[in-house]
Design an enzyme around this catalytic site. Structure first.
Site, mmCIF file in Angstrom:
data_model
loop_
_atom_site.group_PDB
_atom_site.id
_atom_site.type_symbol
_atom_site.label_atom_id
_atom_site.label_comp_id
_atom_site.label_asym_id
_atom_site.label_seq_id
_atom_site.Cartn_x
_atom_site.Cartn_y
_atom_site.Cartn_z
ATOM 1 N N CYS A 292 0.829 -1.201 0.000
ATOM 2 C CA CYS A 292 0.000 0.000 0.000
ATOM 3 C C CYS A 292 0.867 1.257 0.000
ATOM 4 O O CYS A 292 0.610 2.202 -0.752
ATOM 5 C CB CYS A 292 -0.928 -0.018 1.218
ATOM 6 S SG CYS A 292 -2.166 1.294 1.215
ATOM 7 N N CYS A 293 1.913 1.268 0.823
ATOM 8 C CA CYS A 293 2.816 2.422 0.862
ATOM 9 C C CYS A 293 3.521 2.620 -0.473
ATOM 10 O O CYS A 293 3.744 3.751 -0.917
ATOM 11 C CB CYS A 293 3.854 2.248 1.970
ATOM 12 S SG CYS A 293 3.234 2.510 3.646
ATOM 13 N N CYS B 21 -1.199 8.383 7.352
ATOM 14 C CA CYS B 21 -2.544 8.003 6.917
ATOM 15 C C CYS B 21 -3.381 7.558 8.120
ATOM 16 O O CYS B 21 -2.856 6.984 9.080
ATOM 17 C CB CYS B 21 -2.467 6.868 5.899
ATOM 18 S SG CYS B 21 -1.626 7.316 4.373
ATOM 19 N N CYS C 136 7.603 3.971 5.975
ATOM 20 C CA CYS C 136 6.768 3.700 4.810
ATOM 21 C C CYS C 136 7.588 3.176 3.648
ATOM 22 O O CYS C 136 7.050 2.564 2.725
ATOM 23 C CB CYS C 136 6.014 4.958 4.393
ATOM 24 S SG CYS C 136 7.085 6.306 3.846
ATOM 25 N N CYS D 5 -3.164 3.893 9.528
ATOM 26 C CA CYS D 5 -1.839 3.466 9.994
ATOM 27 C C CYS D 5 -1.225 4.424 11.003
ATOM 28 O O CYS D 5 -0.015 4.392 11.249
ATOM 29 C CB CYS D 5 -0.906 3.291 8.796
ATOM 30 S SG CYS D 5 -1.516 2.105 7.577
#
Length: 243
Positions: free
Chosen positions: A124-125, A207, A233, A210
């Site tokens: 995702c990062c 985010c 990240c 997280c």
């Protein structure tokens, strides 16, 4: 004219021995050199955390129209977007860009899985932060980061000027000698705006899924990816790309 310091020509930090006994612990001098040396070929990638407020204030004094990029993952707190609006009002000449990923959250869910950050936060990062920064830096020789040595073990050897193996560029880190107390003393002394979440035990803000509160205020990465063995990240590591 001095030869431009690039990733290919980098040998060692040319500022290892500069005096750091001024108010900014060398940060202003480093930024003045960086923007003078690279001109429009340097970008500040800003997360709009507490350190970011200091760098924005200092950069505005060195290059009022500097390019500042915020990696807009579409998952940030509303307080972060509100802060960006306030910063734009205070520094109207700065060129602040919100850089979005190629995939919307809906497209990411279709291509991978819903709430990818719960199962594979590294992927995702990569999609929402690393790849967008790769695109931003494709036309830049250097970039500015707010890393401080005190933040975590992985950052304690950071220099002012670094060879960035992740993005094959030069990474300029003016705040390496600043403590968390230094950061807040500067913010208060210069009456800088900042993210209101810092007042509620969020020392590091990213985010929403997280980022979590920590048990006490202070400088910590503990509030990031709290359910994973992860504190970065990937922007500041040389790890291989996810699959």
């Amino acid at each position: 004219m001095a030869e431009v310091l690039t990733y290919e020509r980098f040998d060692t930090d040319p500022f290892k021995d500069i005096a750091t006994d001024d108010e900014t612990k060398g940060a202003y001098q480093i930024l003045k050199w960086a923007y003078g040396h690279y001109g429009d070929s340097i970008v500040y990638s800003c997360s709009f955390g507490a350190e970011g407020m200091i760098l924005i204030d200092l950069i505005s004094k060195v290059k009022p129209d500097a390019k500042i990029v915020f990696l807009d993952t579409d998952l940030h707190f509303q307080e972060t977007y509100d802060l960006i609006d306030r910063v734009k009002e205070r520094y109207p000449s700065l060129n602040i860009e919100l850089k979005k990923p190629d995939l919307t959250l809906e497209q990411q869910a279709d291509q991978y899985e819903p709430a990818l950050w719960t199962s594979d936060p590294n992927q995702c990062c990569y999609i929402r932060k690393i790849k967008p920064l790769e695109e931003v830096l494709s036309g830049a020789t250097a970039w500015v980061s707010g890393l401080r040595r005190e933040q975590s073990p992985s950052r304690q050897n950071t220099d002012f000027i670094n060879k960035d193996e992740r993005f094959h560029s030069i990474k300029v880190c003016p705040l390496i000698y600043w403590t968390w107390d230094d950061v807040w003393a500067y913010i208060e002394r210069h009456d800088l705006t900042y993210n209101e979440l810092h007042d509620f035990n969020y020392p590091s803000i990213g985010c929403i899924p997280c980022t979590s509160q920590v048990s006490s205020s202070g400088d910590s990465r503990d509030g990031r990816w709290s359910n994973f063995n992860k504190t970065e990240c990937g922007l500041h590591t040389a790890n291989n790309k996810p699959k």
